[in-house]
Design an enzyme around this catalytic site. Structure first.
Site, PDB file in Angstrom:
ATOM      1  N   LEU A 108      45.006  70.037  46.659  1.00 34.89           N
ATOM      2  CA  LEU A 108      46.332  68.868  46.087  1.00 34.89           C
ATOM      3  C   LEU A 108      47.272  70.045  46.008  1.00 34.89           C
ATOM      4  O   LEU A 108      47.460  70.568  45.316  1.00 34.89           O
ATOM      5  CB  LEU A 108      45.733  68.591  45.409  1.00 34.89           C
ATOM      6  CG  LEU A 108      46.535  66.969  44.797  1.00 34.89           C
ATOM      7  CD1 LEU A 108      46.205  66.380  45.951  1.00 34.89           C
ATOM      8  CD2 LEU A 108      46.106  66.421  42.993  1.00 34.89           C
ATOM      9  N   GLU A 130      37.138  59.598  33.714  1.00 37.03           N
ATOM     10  CA  GLU A 130      37.280  59.130  35.757  1.00 37.03           C
ATOM     11  C   GLU A 130      36.292  57.890  36.097  1.00 37.03           C
ATOM     12  O   GLU A 130      35.531  57.200  37.001  1.00 37.03           O
ATOM     13  CB  GLU A 130      37.773  59.906  36.381  1.00 37.03           C
ATOM     14  CG  GLU A 130      37.328  59.915  37.969  1.00 37.03           C
ATOM     15  CD  GLU A 130      38.380  61.346  39.236  1.00 37.03           C
ATOM     16  OE1 GLU A 130      38.689  61.962  38.600  1.00 37.03           O
ATOM     17  OE2 GLU A 130      38.159  60.630  40.219  1.00 37.03           O
ATOM     18  N   PHE A 161      57.459  60.074  37.991  1.00 36.41           N
ATOM     19  CA  PHE A 161      56.781  60.394  39.066  1.00 36.41           C
ATOM     20  C   PHE A 161      56.061  59.028  39.474  1.00 36.41           C
ATOM     21  O   PHE A 161      56.928  58.216  39.703  1.00 36.41           O
ATOM     22  CB  PHE A 161      55.161  60.607  38.170  1.00 36.41           C
ATOM     23  CG  PHE A 161      54.424  61.433  38.515  1.00 36.41           C
ATOM     24  CD1 PHE A 161      54.556  62.541  38.328  1.00 36.41           C
ATOM     25  CD2 PHE A 161      53.046  61.427  38.439  1.00 36.41           C
ATOM     26  CE1 PHE A 161      53.760  64.465  38.265  1.00 36.41           C
ATOM     27  CE2 PHE A 161      52.205  62.854  38.059  1.00 36.41           C
ATOM     28  CZ  PHE A 161      52.734  63.985  38.657  1.00 36.41           C
ATOM     29  N   THR A 166      50.871  68.617  44.208  1.00 39.53           N
ATOM     30  CA  THR A 166      50.788  67.609  43.262  1.00 39.53           C
ATOM     31  C   THR A 166      51.638  66.703  43.542  1.00 39.53           C
ATOM     32  O   THR A 166      53.012  67.076  43.965  1.00 39.53           O
ATOM     33  CB  THR A 166      51.257  68.662  41.999  1.00 39.53           C
ATOM     34  OG1 THR A 166      52.104  67.399  40.733  1.00 39.53           O
ATOM     35  CG2 THR A 166      52.524  69.504  41.801  1.00 39.53           C
ATOM     36  N   GLU A 167      52.037  65.434  43.107  1.00 36.49           N
ATOM     37  CA  GLU A 167      52.781  64.653  43.121  1.00 36.49           C
ATOM     38  C   GLU A 167      54.340  65.053  42.286  1.00 36.49           C
ATOM     39  O   GLU A 167      55.757  64.570  42.830  1.00 36.49           O
ATOM     40  CB  GLU A 167      52.313  63.554  42.156  1.00 36.49           C
ATOM     41  CG  GLU A 167      53.344  62.525  42.791  1.00 36.49           C
ATOM     42  CD  GLU A 167      52.671  61.162  42.274  1.00 36.49           C
ATOM     43  OE1 GLU A 167      51.916  60.404  42.817  1.00 36.49           O
ATOM     44  OE2 GLU A 167      53.229  59.769  41.375  1.00 36.49           O
ATOM     45  N   HIS A 201      44.971  60.917  47.908  1.00 34.25           N
ATOM     46  CA  HIS A 201      46.165  61.390  47.208  1.00 34.25           C
ATOM     47  C   HIS A 201      47.213  61.630  48.501  1.00 34.25           C
ATOM     48  O   HIS A 201      46.671  62.665  49.818  1.00 34.25           O
ATOM     49  CB  HIS A 201      46.213  63.043  47.287  1.00 34.25           C
ATOM     50  CG  HIS A 201      46.670  63.388  46.055  1.00 34.25           C
ATOM     51  ND1 HIS A 201      48.333  64.120  46.740  1.00 34.25           N
ATOM     52  CD2 HIS A 201      47.469  62.905  44.171  1.00 34.25           C
ATOM     53  CE1 HIS A 201      49.359  64.363  45.950  1.00 34.25           C
ATOM     54  NE2 HIS A 201      48.979  63.422  44.606  1.00 34.25           N
ATOM     55  N   SER A 219      45.604  59.428  34.856  1.00 32.60           N
ATOM     56  CA  SER A 219      44.397  59.590  35.056  1.00 32.60           C
ATOM     57  C   SER A 219      44.402  60.721  33.557  1.00 32.60           C
ATOM     58  O   SER A 219      43.284  60.591  33.058  1.00 32.60           O
ATOM     59  CB  SER A 219      43.665  60.445  35.945  1.00 32.60           C
ATOM     60  OG  SER A 219      44.491  61.772  36.431  1.00 32.60           O
ATOM     61  N   LEU A 220      44.875  61.732  33.542  1.00 35.16           N
ATOM     62  CA  LEU A 220      44.947  63.010  32.289  1.00 35.16           C
ATOM     63  C   LEU A 220      44.981  61.398  31.220  1.00 35.16           C
ATOM     64  O   LEU A 220      44.590  61.378  30.306  1.00 35.16           O
ATOM     65  CB  LEU A 220      45.846  63.220  32.645  1.00 35.16           C
ATOM     66  CG  LEU A 220      45.678  65.326  33.187  1.00 35.16           C
ATOM     67  CD1 LEU A 220      47.180  65.837  32.998  1.00 35.16           C
ATOM     68  CD2 LEU A 220      44.597  65.987  32.771  1.00 35.16           C
ATOM     69  N   ARG A 251      45.354  53.598  41.294  1.00 33.21           N
ATOM     70  CA  ARG A 251      46.087  54.568  39.846  1.00 33.21           C
ATOM     71  C   ARG A 251      47.218  54.463  40.335  1.00 33.21           C
ATOM     72  O   ARG A 251      47.087  55.434  41.103  1.00 33.21           O
ATOM     73  CB  ARG A 251      44.838  55.654  39.905  1.00 33.21           C
ATOM     74  CG  ARG A 251      45.415  56.644  38.054  1.00 33.21           C
ATOM     75  CD  ARG A 251      44.168  57.424  38.125  1.00 33.21           C
ATOM     76  NE  ARG A 251      44.231  58.643  38.729  1.00 33.21           N
ATOM     77  CZ  ARG A 251      45.211  59.642  38.949  1.00 33.21           C
ATOM     78  NH1 ARG A 251      45.766  59.895  38.327  1.00 33.21           N
ATOM     79  NH2 ARG A 251      44.784  60.797  40.367  1.00 33.21           N
ATOM     80  N   GLY A 303      29.591  66.336  29.956  1.00 32.89           N
ATOM     81  CA  GLY A 303      30.273  66.525  30.876  1.00 32.89           C
ATOM     82  C   GLY A 303      31.231  67.154  29.252  1.00 32.89           C
ATOM     83  O   GLY A 303      32.549  66.434  28.365  1.00 32.89           O
ATOM     84  N   HIS A 321      40.683  62.117  46.552  1.00 26.34           N
ATOM     85  CA  HIS A 321      41.645  62.113  45.092  1.00 26.34           C
ATOM     86  C   HIS A 321      40.964  61.908  44.155  1.00 26.34           C
ATOM     87  O   HIS A 321      40.278  63.190  42.965  1.00 26.34           O
ATOM     88  CB  HIS A 321      43.085  61.663  45.496  1.00 26.34           C
ATOM     89  CG  HIS A 321      43.264  62.074  44.418  1.00 26.34           C
ATOM     90  ND1 HIS A 321      43.251  64.130  43.453  1.00 26.34           N
ATOM     91  CD2 HIS A 321      44.476  62.137  43.076  1.00 26.34           C
ATOM     92  CE1 HIS A 321      43.734  64.660  43.255  1.00 26.34           C
ATOM     93  NE2 HIS A 321      44.747  63.450  42.131  1.00 26.34           N
ATOM     94  N   ARG A 327      50.535  56.050  45.561  1.00 23.59           N
ATOM     95  CA  ARG A 327      50.017  56.888  45.786  1.00 23.59           C
ATOM     96  C   ARG A 327      49.892  56.544  47.268  1.00 23.59           C
ATOM     97  O   ARG A 327      48.918  56.390  48.646  1.00 23.59           O
ATOM     98  CB  ARG A 327      48.603  57.621  45.047  1.00 23.59           C
ATOM     99  CG  ARG A 327      49.404  58.505  44.282  1.00 23.59           C
ATOM    100  CD  ARG A 327      48.516  59.152  44.049  1.00 23.59           C
ATOM    101  NE  ARG A 327      49.019  59.973  43.232  1.00 23.59           N
ATOM    102  CZ  ARG A 327      48.316  61.500  42.438  1.00 23.59           C
ATOM    103  NH1 ARG A 327      47.071  60.811  41.795  1.00 23.59           N
ATOM    104  NH2 ARG A 327      49.001  62.381  40.967  1.00 23.59           N
ATOM    105  N   ASP A 349      27.834  62.687  38.432  1.00 25.17           N
ATOM    106  CA  ASP A 349      26.488  62.940  37.617  1.00 25.17           C
ATOM    107  C   ASP A 349      25.986  61.653  37.113  1.00 25.17           C
ATOM    108  O   ASP A 349      25.173  61.218  36.890  1.00 25.17           O
ATOM    109  CB  ASP A 349      25.887  64.001  37.413  1.00 25.17           C
ATOM    110  CG  ASP A 349      26.215  65.352  38.576  1.00 25.17           C
ATOM    111  OD1 ASP A 349      26.267  64.677  39.920  1.00 25.17           O
ATOM    112  OD2 ASP A 349      26.658  66.453  37.982  1.00 25.17           O
ATOM    113  N   ALA A 409      37.513  64.059  28.603  1.00 25.69           N
ATOM    114  CA  ALA A 409      37.382  62.905  28.368  1.00 25.69           C
ATOM    115  C   ALA A 409      36.378  63.449  27.460  1.00 25.69           C
ATOM    116  O   ALA A 409      36.275  63.620  26.512  1.00 25.69           O
ATOM    117  CB  ALA A 409      36.694  62.194  29.410  1.00 25.69           C
ATOM    118  N   GLN A 466      40.720  57.034  46.033  1.00 24.73           N
ATOM    119  CA  GLN A 466      42.420  57.114  46.113  1.00 24.73           C
ATOM    120  C   GLN A 466      42.441  58.327  46.727  1.00 24.73           C
ATOM    121  O   GLN A 466      42.173  58.905  46.662  1.00 24.73           O
ATOM    122  CB  GLN A 466      42.925  57.292  44.445  1.00 24.73           C
ATOM    123  CG  GLN A 466      44.910  57.459  45.460  1.00 24.73           C
ATOM    124  CD  GLN A 466      45.279  57.609  43.534  1.00 24.73           C
ATOM    125  OE1 GLN A 466      45.286  58.303  42.635  1.00 24.73           O
ATOM    126  NE2 GLN A 466      46.137  56.557  43.367  1.00 24.73           N
TER     127      GLN A 466
END
Lengths: 567, 344
Positions: A244, A370, A118, A246-247, A234, A386-387, A381, A10, A346, A278, A213, A14, A232
């Site tokens: 999406l 994730e 946020f 964004t928040e 969103h 998440s970032l 979350r 990946g 989301h 959320r 995967d 991350a 979750q």
């Protein structure tokens, strides 16, 4: 092929952070990143809003402790408190490190990194680069990995772990350019393959490839998955596409409005209003719609996200991407009129069960981001975490794998095993007995999940969902890959991705059926309250002799006692 | 197709997608396949291709990932113009079709073809590596994470737009220089190089610039502006290219490279005469030896065909040269002041 010390599966935030940190930890190691897309295409790029860190640039009284509490409360007390400690304490360091290597953070008047409010956070602590935060972080990490000379195997599709008892010998993957199945013998493997919410298909904000995967590979190798029932939704996906908004749009002051022109969040979260967590906002929107206060259209029911009062300047400077998306995908300019939105699947809170160092139960196999479940998000979350999660735990997993790689012997993956894998991979390309269309199965999977394993869940619905998934798995055996080519067979890749989604969907539905309570994103209309006595614990899904087996794991508590969660 | 829109539900057209096909395993040369499908208003090119792949021909191969215009995977040529399939509305394209109702879909140019609409992005990544398209931090690795750099809003704005780049390679595909010289640095890489070079956190500005002014570098651009016109994120790529050039002249002096000398000679002529003195331009750009070695045969041919430019004494100043010089001086003054305020 020379065995690798670290193979990262990946190339998102991350994975790239893991590779960069592993190189930093020991530059003499043989480290590779394997990704099914070019790393800069990864879904990290779609994260618009930002990453939380108690830098206290904006609110001078913000502290790491407050970030910790917000995260634990947001998780509905299902997060492991020691893991949340790590996440929030490392946050300021990570954000500064990203600054130090070139991430173009937006700035405050005093030239420090800018922060904005946020959802679910007591202070404005979300660090951002306008509404392209994930994109710029991903670019920065990719640039740094190129600088450090990380070896990339781009457009390789991971198929399986090669397992010898309790040990992994390495990874088996398909080179998309040639169709060949190749061995990646490795001392350590880090899964960083992102989420699996694309299983909800067009009721999902995810990229086409967010098919879990890594989770599916780990699961098939006998590694447990944790808290899979928590998905979750969103609150603000675009009505037509699920894409999406964004928040950050609400962070900048956007309103949620029903057909009566009412800011309905006053009914559900008097204090926080649109900036409630959320799960709560999604349920509120869904309730408005179910009770007939939403708008109706051939493309589905929706409510309004109204930014018109923010003015053209602010929208253009802080939210340019979402303006572009609203215009491109809904034909609506948010400067002029409200955006039609509804909740969209989301984020997957659940994933590969790891400890605070990214380690799984299998020696030499790690997971981060994730696809992993440490768990720092618990049952829900918070936006901006998440970032942060992928960065903090990507980095930790990279360092751990680099440090521990010396402990493990590199495995040898036999030609026989590769041949077997190739045959299994291509079995659906034969015409005899294969006739099911991939597109139909995928569509039906998304449908049943959205209806039966969606925002509001209930025993009979979940049973139906479980039956549907089992039936789809049967039909999948007869699915046909119509493209017979070896070179870049995207049809084959789609089918392999569907297999992964089906395996994981089973764990999501089974977990949701078993958990007879409502907590965070998991809402059971037949069990509407949180039941700490019975259910304050993680669920664990393991594949035993080809059958899903559900277990449990205690939640690590700390300074914070269980409380009722209100906003 | 499943998605409908409110007001335009009844609007539906039959559209033919003429798709470029090539599978290196079986095809000796590329060809086109026509797929006629009904398309409603509001449907993107990518959704149409997905529909074709799912319902008509599963072997049609293309990349797609986020489907929201941010990952850059699905760039392709749609009726000749490189753009993202996921953000391009079919009806918008139809309005500008050369052949009514037919949309031609082809792979990007200037990158090696792999299959159908899929091209190899590796050459672009290699160039990003070659031109050090990363911030090489002035901070020691051991110090990182301890404190922030202080960055002014003004500096941030200098590279803000450039960091919008999603490496979709539409500009690469449209670049006229790359068509002639595949080793050319390419617009996306120039943009990224510029973004790094104006970042105060970066410590290898000079090294990067030294590479950029070499052959196949920043001076090869001919200002056709096609990169900028095709940019899916509306990034002013030419500003970045000009930025690097100005930087190169200022930092390294005009004497260093042929590109800089060429620009200098250009300016000199324009200021003096209001037009170019073409006869001596190559000598002033590349020197006598190079000009004799490389351009002598062409000069002879030009003489034979009576196409030689007039010798310098015969180049008369343009009409109204005095007014022009005054304007020229004023402009130069503005540029100088701009540069000064930029530095502050």
């Amino acid at each position: 092929m020379k065995p690798f010390d670290v193979v990262v599966v990946g190339g998102g935030g991350a994975g790239l952070y893991a590779a960069m940190e592993a190189m930093k930890t020991n530059p003499s190691l043989n480290i590779a990143v394997l990704s099914k897309v070019y790393p800069n295409r990864s879904h990290t790029s779609a994260a618009q809003g930002g990453a939380n860190a108690a830098l206290a640039n904006k609110a001078k009284d913000d502290t790491v402790e407050m970030h910790i509490f917000d995260t634990i409360k947001g998780s509905d007390y299902l997060a492991d408190q020691d893991a949340v400690d790590v996440l929030c304490s490392e946050a300021p360091k990570i954000i500064r490190e990203l600054d130090n290597i070139g991430t173009p953070w937006s700035r405050m008047d005093d030239n420090t990194i800018a922060q904005r409010p946020f959802g679910g956070a007591g202070r404005p602590r979300c660090c951002y680069c306008s509404d392209k935060t994930g994109h710029t972080i991903l670019q920065t990490l990719y640039e740094q990995c190129l600088k450090k000379g990380v070896i990339f195997f781009n457009e390789y599709f991971a198929l399986n772990l090669s397992v010898n008892g309790s040990r992994s010998r390495g990874l088996i993957a398909m080179n998309m350019k040639t169709g060949k199945v190749e061995a990646f013998p490795a001392r350590t493997v880090i899964f960083a393959t992102g989420g699996h919410s694309k299983m909800y298909w067009n009721r999902s904000s995810n990229a086409a490839g967010n098919t879990g995967d890594g989770q599916a590979i780990a699961y098939r190798a006998g590694i447990p998955l944790k808290d899979m029932e928590f998905v979750q939704f969103h609150p603000t996906g675009l009505r037509k596409s699920g894409l999406l908004i964004t928040e950050g749009a609400r962070g900048e002051g956007g309103y949620l409005v029903n057909r009566d022109g009412e800011r309905f969040m006053a009914r559900y979260a008097k204090e926080k209003m649109e900036l409630g967590p959320r799960d709560l906002v999604s349920r509120s929107i869904e309730t408005e719609i179910l009770e007939g206060r939403g708008f109706d259209s051939p493309a589905g029911k929706y409510i309004h996200l109204d930014l018109t009062h923010l003015g053209a300047d602010l929208i253009k400077s802080r939210l340019p991407q979402i303006r572009e998306m609203s215009m491109q995908f809904e034909g609506v300019d948010p400067i002029e009129e409200p955006i039609p939105v509804r909740p969209t699947a989301h984020y997957s809170m659940g994933g590969i069960d790891t400890d605070n160092f990214g380690r799984t139960v299998m020696d030499g196999v790690y997971a981060a981001g994730e696809c992993a479940c440490v768990s720092v998000h618990g049952a829900n979350r918070l936006g901006g975490n998440s970032l942060l999660d992928i960065l903090v735990f990507g980095r930790i997993a990279g360092r751990m794998a680099a440090e521990e790689s010396g402990k493990f012997e590199p495995g040898i993956i036999s030609d026989a095993e590769l041949k077997e894998q190739l045959a299994a991979t291509r079995s659906n390309m034969q015409s005899s007995g294969h006739f099911e269309r991939y597109g139909a199965l995928r569509e039906e999977l998304g449908q049943t999940l959205a209806i039966n394993v969606g925002i509001f869940r209930e025993s009979s619905l979940l049973q139906q969902g479980i039956r549907d998934i089992a039936e789809l798995k049967e039909r999948f055996k007869k699915v046909r890959v119509f493209d017979s080519s070896d070179v870049f067979n995207t049809n084959l890749m789609q089918v392999l991705e569907l297999k992964n989604m089906l395996d994981l969907a089973e764990t999501v539905a089974a977990g949701a059926y078993a958990r007879e309570e409502s907590r965070g994103s998991h809402t059971r209309t037949d069990f509407p309250v949180r039941d700490d006595a019975k259910w304050h614990k993680h669920s664990v899904a393991t594949l035993v002799n080809g059958t899903l087996s559900l277990g449990e794991k205690p939640v690590t508590m700390g300074r914070y006692e269980l409380q009722e969660r209100t906003y | 197709m499943t998605v409908s829109t409110d007001q335009h539900k009844e609007e539906k057209k039959d559209v033919t997608f003429r798709v470029f096909r090539f599978n290196p395993q079986v095809d000796s040369k590329p060809y086109f396949d026509d797929y006629k499908i009904p398309v409603e208003r509001g449907i993107t090119v990518l959704r149409s291709l997905n529909y074709i792949k799912e319902h008509i021909d599963a072997s049609v191969s293309f990349r797609a990932f986020c489907q929201a215009g941010i990952c850059g995977s699905c760039s392709m040529r749609i009726n000749g113009l490189s753009q993202l399939a996921c953000t391009t509305q079919v009806w918008d394209v139809l309005a500008k079709c050369r052949e009514e109702g037919i949309i031609k879909i082809e792979p990007l140019r200037n990158l090696p073809l792999i299959k159908d609409l899929i091209v190899d992005m590796d050459p672009l990544v290699d160039k990003m590596r070659h031109y050090s398209n990363w911030v090489d931090s002035t901070m020691a690795e051991s110090e990182m994470g301890k404190k922030e750099f202080l960055v002014s809003e003004e500096e941030f704005l200098r590279y803000d737009k450039a960091t919008d780049c999603i490496l979709c390679a539409s500009c690469v595909s449209e670049c006229s220089i790359l068509r002639a010289n595949k080793d050319y640095v390419s617009p996306a890489v120039l943009l990224k190089s510029y973004r790094m070079n104006v970042d105060s956190r970066d410590g290898i500005h000079d090294l990067r610039l030294a590479e950029l002014v070499k052959d196949h570098g920043v001076w090869d651009c001919t200002h056709c502006y096609r990169c900028q016109e095709s940019c899916v994120k509306s990034i002013p790529i030419m500003d970045a290219i000009h930025g690097i050039r100005e930087d190169a002249i200022e930092c390294r002096g005009a004497k260093d490279t042929s590109g800089a000398k060429h620009a200098e000679a250009f300016m000199e002529d324009i200021e003096k005469k209001g037009k170019l003195v073409e006869a001596t331009l190559p000598i002033r750009t590349n020197g006598v030896v190079w000009t004799l070695q490389n351009l002598l045969p062409m000069a002879v041919k030009m003489i034979m065909k009576r196409r030689t430019p007039p010798p310098p004494p015969l180049v008369k100043s343009s009409k109204g040269i005095k007014v022009f010089r005054a304007m020229f001086r004023e402009m130069s003054e503005h540029v100088k002041q701009d540069q000064k305020s930029h530095k502050k």
